[in-house]
Every structure is written in structure tokens, then in C-alpha cells.
Design an enzyme around this catalytic site. Structure first.
Site, PDB file in Angstrom:
ATOM      1  N   ASP A  72      29.424  53.695  40.671  1.00  0.00           N
ATOM      2  CA  ASP A  72      28.922  52.497  41.344  1.00  0.00           C
ATOM      3  C   ASP A  72      27.983  51.780  40.377  1.00  0.00           C
ATOM      4  O   ASP A  72      26.853  52.206  40.147  1.00  0.00           O
ATOM      5  CB  ASP A  72      28.180  52.880  42.621  1.00  0.00           C
ATOM      6  CG  ASP A  72      27.714  51.668  43.416  1.00  0.00           C
ATOM      7  OD1 ASP A  72      27.827  50.530  42.899  1.00  0.00           O
ATOM      8  OD2 ASP A  72      27.240  51.855  44.552  1.00  0.00           O
ATOM      9  N   LEU A  73      28.449  50.688  39.802  1.00  0.00           N
ATOM     10  CA  LEU A  73      27.679  49.986  38.778  1.00  0.00           C
ATOM     11  C   LEU A  73      26.413  49.340  39.326  1.00  0.00           C
ATOM     12  O   LEU A  73      25.523  48.973  38.550  1.00  0.00           O
ATOM     13  CB  LEU A  73      28.559  48.940  38.102  1.00  0.00           C
ATOM     14  CG  LEU A  73      29.755  49.487  37.316  1.00  0.00           C
ATOM     15  CD1 LEU A  73      30.621  48.355  36.784  1.00  0.00           C
ATOM     16  CD2 LEU A  73      29.299  50.389  36.178  1.00  0.00           C
ATOM     17  N   LYS A  74      26.325  49.196  40.661  1.00  0.00           N
ATOM     18  CA  LYS A  74      25.130  48.617  41.262  1.00  0.00           C
ATOM     19  C   LYS A  74      24.044  49.669  41.509  1.00  0.00           C
ATOM     20  O   LYS A  74      22.903  49.326  41.809  1.00  0.00           O
ATOM     21  CB  LYS A  74      25.481  47.935  42.584  1.00  0.00           C
ATOM     22  CG  LYS A  74      26.413  46.732  42.429  1.00  0.00           C
ATOM     23  CD  LYS A  74      26.738  46.112  43.773  1.00  0.00           C
ATOM     24  CE  LYS A  74      27.675  44.919  43.618  1.00  0.00           C
ATOM     25  NZ  LYS A  74      28.015  44.310  44.934  1.00  0.00           N
ATOM     26  N   ARG A  97      33.989  37.925  37.250  1.00  0.00           N
ATOM     27  CA  ARG A  97      33.676  36.526  36.992  1.00  0.00           C
ATOM     28  C   ARG A  97      32.540  36.453  35.967  1.00  0.00           C
ATOM     29  O   ARG A  97      31.761  37.400  35.823  1.00  0.00           O
ATOM     30  CB  ARG A  97      33.273  35.820  38.285  1.00  0.00           C
ATOM     31  CG  ARG A  97      34.409  35.726  39.288  1.00  0.00           C
ATOM     32  CD  ARG A  97      34.139  34.695  40.342  1.00  0.00           C
ATOM     33  NE  ARG A  97      34.896  34.952  41.560  1.00  0.00           N
ATOM     34  CZ  ARG A  97      34.941  34.132  42.603  1.00  0.00           C
ATOM     35  NH1 ARG A  97      34.250  33.004  42.583  1.00  0.00           N
ATOM     36  NH2 ARG A  97      35.647  34.429  43.668  1.00  0.00           N
ATOM     37  N   GLY A 137      40.743  32.233  41.947  1.00  0.00           N
ATOM     38  CA  GLY A 137      42.118  31.792  41.742  1.00  0.00           C
ATOM     39  C   GLY A 137      43.072  32.971  41.685  1.00  0.00           C
ATOM     40  O   GLY A 137      42.660  34.130  41.559  1.00  0.00           O
ATOM     41  N   HIS A 138      44.357  32.655  41.774  1.00  0.00           N
ATOM     42  CA  HIS A 138      45.420  33.645  41.628  1.00  0.00           C
ATOM     43  C   HIS A 138      46.497  33.069  40.718  1.00  0.00           C
ATOM     44  O   HIS A 138      46.447  31.893  40.332  1.00  0.00           O
ATOM     45  CB  HIS A 138      46.010  34.024  42.981  1.00  0.00           C
ATOM     46  CG  HIS A 138      45.210  35.061  43.726  1.00  0.00           C
ATOM     47  ND1 HIS A 138      45.002  36.333  43.233  1.00  0.00           N
ATOM     48  CD2 HIS A 138      44.569  35.008  44.925  1.00  0.00           C
ATOM     49  CE1 HIS A 138      44.267  37.024  44.088  1.00  0.00           C
ATOM     50  NE2 HIS A 138      43.983  36.238  45.118  1.00  0.00           N
ATOM     51  N   ASP A 139      47.480  33.887  40.399  1.00  0.00           N
ATOM     52  CA  ASP A 139      48.536  33.514  39.464  1.00  0.00           C
ATOM     53  C   ASP A 139      49.134  32.151  39.786  1.00  0.00           C
ATOM     54  O   ASP A 139      49.309  31.307  38.897  1.00  0.00           O
ATOM     55  CB  ASP A 139      49.636  34.593  39.499  1.00  0.00           C
ATOM     56  CG  ASP A 139      50.627  34.456  38.361  1.00  0.00           C
ATOM     57  OD1 ASP A 139      50.338  34.930  37.249  1.00  0.00           O
ATOM     58  OD2 ASP A 139      51.697  33.860  38.584  1.00  0.00           O
ATOM     59  N   ILE A 140      49.426  31.911  41.053  1.00  0.00           N
ATOM     60  CA  ILE A 140      50.058  30.656  41.460  1.00  0.00           C
ATOM     61  C   ILE A 140      49.158  29.457  41.163  1.00  0.00           C
ATOM     62  O   ILE A 140      49.632  28.366  40.815  1.00  0.00           O
ATOM     63  CB  ILE A 140      50.437  30.711  42.963  1.00  0.00           C
ATOM     64  CG1 ILE A 140      51.388  29.570  43.334  1.00  0.00           C
ATOM     65  CG2 ILE A 140      49.190  30.718  43.853  1.00  0.00           C
ATOM     66  CD1 ILE A 140      51.956  29.713  44.739  1.00  0.00           C
ATOM     67  N   ASN A 141      47.839  29.649  41.258  1.00  0.00           N
ATOM     68  CA  ASN A 141      46.885  28.574  40.970  1.00  0.00           C
ATOM     69  C   ASN A 141      46.802  28.291  39.474  1.00  0.00           C
ATOM     70  O   ASN A 141      46.757  27.127  39.054  1.00  0.00           O
ATOM     71  CB  ASN A 141      45.496  28.934  41.490  1.00  0.00           C
ATOM     72  CG  ASN A 141      45.503  29.349  42.943  1.00  0.00           C
ATOM     73  OD1 ASN A 141      45.018  30.423  43.288  1.00  0.00           O
ATOM     74  ND2 ASN A 141      46.050  28.530  43.826  1.00  0.00           N
ATOM     75  N   ASP A 168      49.205  36.113  35.002  1.00  0.00           N
ATOM     76  CA  ASP A 168      48.499  37.394  34.950  1.00  0.00           C
ATOM     77  C   ASP A 168      48.959  38.250  33.772  1.00  0.00           C
ATOM     78  O   ASP A 168      48.143  38.782  33.017  1.00  0.00           O
ATOM     79  CB  ASP A 168      48.725  38.180  36.241  1.00  0.00           C
ATOM     80  CG  ASP A 168      47.927  37.644  37.418  1.00  0.00           C
ATOM     81  OD1 ASP A 168      47.178  36.665  37.235  1.00  0.00           O
ATOM     82  OD2 ASP A 168      48.039  38.208  38.513  1.00  0.00           O
TER      83      ASP A 168
END
Length: 374
Positions: A72-74, A97, A137-141, A168
Site C-alpha cells: 500500500d503506497l499510501k 496520472r 480517458g480510454h483507448d477509444i478516446n 493502449d
């Protein structure tokens, strides 16, 4: 012999498809990949169907050959674990992100101070800069914003949802691998590590290739069914009499001539070579009518010995059994933890001296915690 990248150690913080596919390729080529995952937040590819022996087939494939560290990086102290590990690692690959790794205390500047030779690759939808850098976003975007979708599909029905994740994989995954390996070569020459910024939208935009060149330098905006290779010519798919599909790519004169002779359409040879859109549409109409007369199997038999760039549209299971792909070893058996094997897609890159290999399917979350943390 081991793969060509056995000297590389990679810390993988990526999730879902782009990063894991990239690190799978690196692991296949011999790199030591340690995947760092949150133990309390299950990743989609670990649970998505279908399952084989209780494990998602997507996870088993995308994470083959990698070790797993549940962390757990947090949580307090986790950053210290990463800072200790990075002293002995060559590459970090992450897919958060922009700014997330910095907030966790393990961003590029922090890790670079510990290991100046570190290569740090960040894969994001839109890159580390620009007004969209924090946008979801996703691949389609990504394909849409990059202009790819605008010239795919049919003029009357618009762009199709693709069967594979182009931005992707062809974008994010492959460009990440190229970027990392280029940075490795640079480090060998200079001793310097560096930050590699991979935007899936940038990469998808670059995939426009010939269409992009025609638009930017030639002033020809690409639209569906308007060019030689996107349905504007007889280079297309045609439905057979049994509802299957046949691909026809017989563009060059020697191939189009052979196609016409084989189909009994010798009178269409001049139309096949014509740049006139009306002639191309007449050629397509003739092919559509002729190919609908027989089943896919019949056409396969007819074109089996004809070098005309005509091939059947196969399902994945049919492709896996095709003699060409079988001869190339594109389906392999990968060890499960119980000693049995799972069928998986093989290695697309063939090395004469340092062949790829997969040690095992994707491991359980945290399977290597004891060995690593001790």
C-alpha cells in the site's frame, strides 16, 4: 540461453493493459520484473472473466514471468521500501496520472537522487504536459483525439469500436518498450538515466503514418472509404456465401491480375488498376457478387496455391491452429503454480541467440512479499 535483457531489473507500478503489456514483453526478453500492487484495491485484470483454474486469463497472460509485491503506497513506511529497492533497479515504469508518484513520495526527482542512473518511464493517456494531462480517458478516446477514428470504418456508419486496444498496446506499450530500451542504450554510453514520457494519444497520432503525411504535407484530409487502404478501393473485406469473410489485398498489378483470373473476372483487370473511384466501386461490386457464391472453405481451397494476397478472416482459435502461426510457435504453454501449463500467445520477436521465455503465469498478489521484504 537466457533472453537478451537479463541484466535489467524493473519496478512495475502499472495497471490494466498498457504498462503490464509493456513489462510482459520486457519480462519475456529476460528482464527481472517486480510488480508493485495495492493489496487492498483489486485490479480489474485480476478479476475479469473468463477464468482458468480460478485465475483471470488476462492477468495470467499480462503478468507472466513477473514477481508480485503487495504494498500500500499510501501507508507509512511504503515509500522507504521503494527507496531501498530502487537502489538496485534499473527502470521504473508507472501508469498513474501526472503528480501521483510525487505525492506518494516516490516521484522521479526523489528516486533519481537515490539512483542517478535510473530510467523512469511514465505511461499516461495524454502525457505529462498540456491541458489534458490530468484528464481521464480510454483507448477509444485517445484514438478519437488522435484522428485515427476519423478515417476508419464506413462512410455511412462511422468509426467502429476496435476489437483490440490500439492506443493502449500499439501506442502505449510498444512505445514504452522502445523508449526504455533507447534510454538503456543512452545510459550505457553516458552513464545517465532519464525520464521517458509516453502519451498514448501522442503514440496513436503517430500511428496515422501515411494518412497523417497525406493530410499534413499533402493537404488531403482523410475520411472513411476515401483512400486506397481504408475502403476507398477494392482492398477490402467481402462476405462469403456462408456468412464468413475474405480479405482481398491484391493491389499490385501481378496480384490483381491473378485475382481476376482466379475469380473469372478477367474483364475487370483494368478497373482494378484504375484510380477512378467509379471503376473501383464497380470492381468492389463484382468482387462482392462473386465471393458471395462460395463458402469460406471453398475460397480457401481455391486460393491455397494462388499468390494473390487473399486470405480468410479467422477467429482467434482458428488463427492459433493455422499452420503458419503454429510453425512460428505463436501458441506456447506457460507453467501454472500447480505444475500444469496454460496456453498463451507466444513471442512475436525471435532471437537467434537469446530466445524469449516465460517462467510462469501471473502470480498471486503479494506472492513474493516475504522474499523481497526480508
Amino acid at each position: 540461453m537466457p533472453g537478451p535483457l537479463t541484466s535489467l531489473k524493473i519496478l512495475d507500478f502499472s495497471t490494466l493493459l498498457p504498462g503490464p503489456y509493456a513489462t510482459m514483453l520486457l519480462a519475456d526478453m529476460g528482464a527481472d520484473v517486480l510488480r508493485v500492487e495495492a493489496p487492498d484495491r483489486m485490479e480489474l485484470t485480476r478479476v475479469m472473466p473468463p477464468h482458468d483454474g480460478g485465475t483471470s486469463t488476462a492477468h495470467a497472460y499480462l503478468n507472466r514471468g513477473k514477481r508480485s509485491l503487495g504494498l500500500d503506497l499510501k501507508k507509512e513506511g511504503s515509500a522507504d521500501v521503494i527507496k531501498e529497492l530502487v537502489k538496485d533497479y534499473d527502470v521504473v515504469i508507472e501508469q498513474f496520472r501526472p503528480g501521483v508518484m510525487d505525492r506518494l513520495g516516490i516521484g522521479y526527482d526523489t528516486l533519481k537522487a537515490i539512483n542517478p542512473k535510473l530510467i523512469y518511464c511514465a505511461i499516461t493517456g495524454y502525457g505529462q504536459t498540456g491541458p489534458y494531462k490530468d484528464r481521464a480517458g480510454h483507448d477509444i478516446n485517445y484514438l478519437s483525439l488522435a484522428g485515427v477514428s476519423s478515417h476508419c470504418g464506413r462512410a455511412d456508419s462511422g468509426p467502429p469500436p476496435m476489437g483490440i486496444q490500439i492506443a493502449d498496446v500499439a501506442g502505449g506499450s510498444h512505445h514504452a518498450v522502445m523508449g526504455v530500451l533507447a534510454a538503456v542504450i543512452h545510459r550505457q554510453q553516458t552513464g545517465e538515466g532519464q525520464f521517458v514520457d509516453i502519451s498514448m494519444t501522442d503514440a496513436a497520432f503517430a500511428l496515422n503514418a501515411m494518412s497523417g503525411a497525406a493530410c499534413l504535407a499533402g493537404g488531403q484530409e482523410q475520411k472513411p472509404e476515401s483512400s486506397l487502404l481504408n475502403g476507398g478501393s477494392f482492398y477490402d473485406y467481402y462476405q462469403t456465401g456462408d456468412g464468413r469473410w475474405l480479405s482481398v489485398g491484391s493491389l499490385e498489378p501481378q496480384f490483381s491480375s491473378r485475382l481476376c483470373d482466379t475469380l473469372g473476372l478477367s474483364e475487370m483487370k483494368s478497373f482494378a488498376l484504375s484510380q477512378n473511384p467509379e471503376h473501383q466501386q464497380k470492381m468492389k461490386a463484382a468482387l462482392k457478387e462473386k465471393i458471395a457464391e462460395k463458402s469460406l472453405v471453398q475460397w480457401q481451397e481455391i486460393f491455397a496455391d494462388q499468390d494473390a494476397c487473399v486470405e480468410p478472416v479467422l477467429t482467434i482459435s482458428e488463427a492459433a491452429e493455422h499452420p503458419q502461426l503454429k510453425d512460428r510457435g505463436m501458441v506456447i504453454g506457460v507453467d501454472r503454480e500447480d505444475g500444469t501449463e496454460q496456453k498463451q500467445i507466444g513471442y512475436p520477436i525471435k532471437f537467434s541467440q537469446t530466445p524469449c521465455s516465460a517462467k510462469h503465469v501471473g502470480r498471486k498478489l503479494g506472492a513474493d512479499n516475504d522474499a523481497i521484504l526480508s
